[in-house]
Design an enzyme around this catalytic site. Structure first.
Site, PDB file in Angstrom:
ATOM      1  N   GLY A  60       0.787  -1.239   0.000  1.00 62.97           N
ATOM      2  CA  GLY A  60       0.000   0.000   0.000  1.00 62.97           C
ATOM      3  C   GLY A  60       0.813   1.279   0.000  1.00 62.97           C
ATOM      4  N   ASN A 117       1.710   3.099  -2.606  1.00 61.73           N
ATOM      5  CA  ASN A 117       1.079   4.076  -3.503  1.00 61.73           C
ATOM      6  C   ASN A 117      -0.157   4.679  -2.847  1.00 61.73           C
ATOM      7  OD1 ASN A 117       2.307   4.439  -6.302  1.00 61.73           O
ATOM      8  ND2 ASN A 117       2.510   2.237  -5.978  1.00 61.73           N
ATOM      9  N   LEU A 154      -9.143  -8.395 -13.303  1.00 62.64           N
ATOM     10  CA  LEU A 154     -10.565  -8.044 -13.209  1.00 62.64           C
ATOM     11  C   LEU A 154     -11.334  -8.572 -14.419  1.00 62.64           C
ATOM     12  CD1 LEU A 154      -9.833  -4.452 -11.980  1.00 62.64           C
ATOM     13  CD2 LEU A 154     -10.912  -6.263 -10.623  1.00 62.64           C
ATOM     14  N   HIS A 180       1.268   1.008 -13.218  1.00 61.56           N
ATOM     15  CA  HIS A 180       2.018  -0.165 -13.647  1.00 61.56           C
ATOM     16  C   HIS A 180       3.507   0.172 -13.621  1.00 61.56           C
ATOM     17  CE1 HIS A 180       2.693  -3.985 -15.651  1.00 61.56           C
ATOM     18  NE2 HIS A 180       3.577  -3.355 -16.400  1.00 61.56           N
TER      19      HIS A 180
HETATM   20  C1  GRF Z   1       3.623  -1.087  -7.453  1.00 51.89           C
HETATM   21  O1  GRF Z   1       4.882  -1.336  -7.977  1.00 51.89           O
HETATM   22  C2  GRF Z   1       2.643  -0.840  -8.553  1.00 51.89           C
HETATM   23  O2  GRF Z   1       3.216  -0.252  -9.674  1.00 51.89           O
HETATM   24  C3  GRF Z   1       2.168  -2.236  -8.896  1.00 51.89           C
HETATM   25  O3  GRF Z   1       2.139  -2.915  -7.683  1.00 51.89           O
HETATM   26  C4  GRF Z   1       3.036  -2.312  -6.763  1.00 51.89           C
HETATM   27  C5  GRF Z   1       2.222  -1.940  -5.558  1.00 51.89           C
HETATM   28  O4  GRF Z   1       3.001  -1.419  -4.517  1.00 51.89           O
HETATM   29  N1  GRF Z   1       0.905  -2.186  -9.577  1.00 51.89           N
HETATM   30  P1  GRF Z   1       2.286  -0.740  -3.281  1.00 51.89           P
HETATM   31  O5  GRF Z   1       1.329  -1.771  -2.704  1.00 51.89           O
HETATM   32  O6  GRF Z   1       1.585   0.479  -3.763  1.00 51.89           O
HETATM   33  O7  GRF Z   1       3.407  -0.413  -2.321  1.00 51.89           O
END
Ligand code: GRF
Length: 213
Positions: A12, A14, A89, A105
């Protein structure tokens, strides 16, 4: 004010960057497909309602996605944000949220769709790598691109060091993309390109490898 729901499955980071960016949006809820996701605790620390919808409690992908959509719709969000949501999904789900479902991504799409992007970038010997925020369409990792950040691949990089360099940029561009959405500045053209309205253009390049002259 527009409202968003964030879907996570793990760390989490991001999601955390989005919560800490103090965006002009209401973060209505965080929903995790994994009851042990570290991000659930982070969301609660930020006083955001955090819900679990365990995909293991559902027999089919369709059943899970139906339950997920029902949960999301309780909050009636303008935008659904996939932030490390590790589920493929169904088409029905993606269609339901057409134009209001975005993902991040860890590659410069359309290069390196799918998993293990940093290892594959290193194996290919690319000199520039990065990340992409895009609208989600039924084709995995193929939707209209909103914003990308590029980083150099440096000598001696490992999957971990390169991944960390990319992640730092993810934490910048994901909140930015949501801000633009909230400001109503994004339009998807009929041929699937995203226009950012009222953009201050800058002409710049990242060249890698680069040596100071
Ligand atoms: C990130 O590298 C994102 O690009 C990918 O999954 C990872 C998630 O990381 N879709 P976080 O859970 O946000 O730390």
């Amino acid at each position: 004010m527009k409202s968003i729901v964030i879907l996570i499955s793990g760390r989490g980071s991001n999601m955390q960057a989005i919560l800490e960016a103090k965006l002009p949006v209401k973060i209505a809820a965080v929903i995790s497909s994994n009851p042990n996701a570290v991000g659930l605790e982070t969301a609660r620390q930020h006083c955001i309602p955090a819900h679990v919808l365990n995909h293991r409690d559902h027999e089919t992908r369709e059943e899970f996605d139906t339950a997920l959509a029902a949960k999301i719709d309780e909050f009636n969000p303008d935008l659904v944000v996939l932030a490390g949501f590790m589920r493929i999904l169904t088409q029905g789900f993606v269609h339901r949220y057409n134009g209001r479902l975005i993902n991040i991504h860890p590659s410069l799409l359309p290069a390196f769709t799918g998993l293990n992007t940093h290892a594959r970038a290193l194996a290919e010997g690319v000199k520039i790598h990065g990340c992409t925020v895009h609208f989600v369409t039924p084709n995995l990792d193929k939707g209209p691109i909103i914003v990308q950040a590029a980083v150099p691949v440096l000598p001696g990089d490992t999957e971990e060091t390169l991944g960390a360099r990319v992640l730092e940029q993810e934490h910048k561009i994901y909140p930015q993309a949501i801000r633009w959405f909230a400001e109503g500045r994004l339009t998807v053209t009929p041929d699937g390109n995203v226009i950012l309205h009222d953009q201050q253009t800058v002409d710049m390049a990242l060249i890698s490898p680069w040596e100071a002259q």
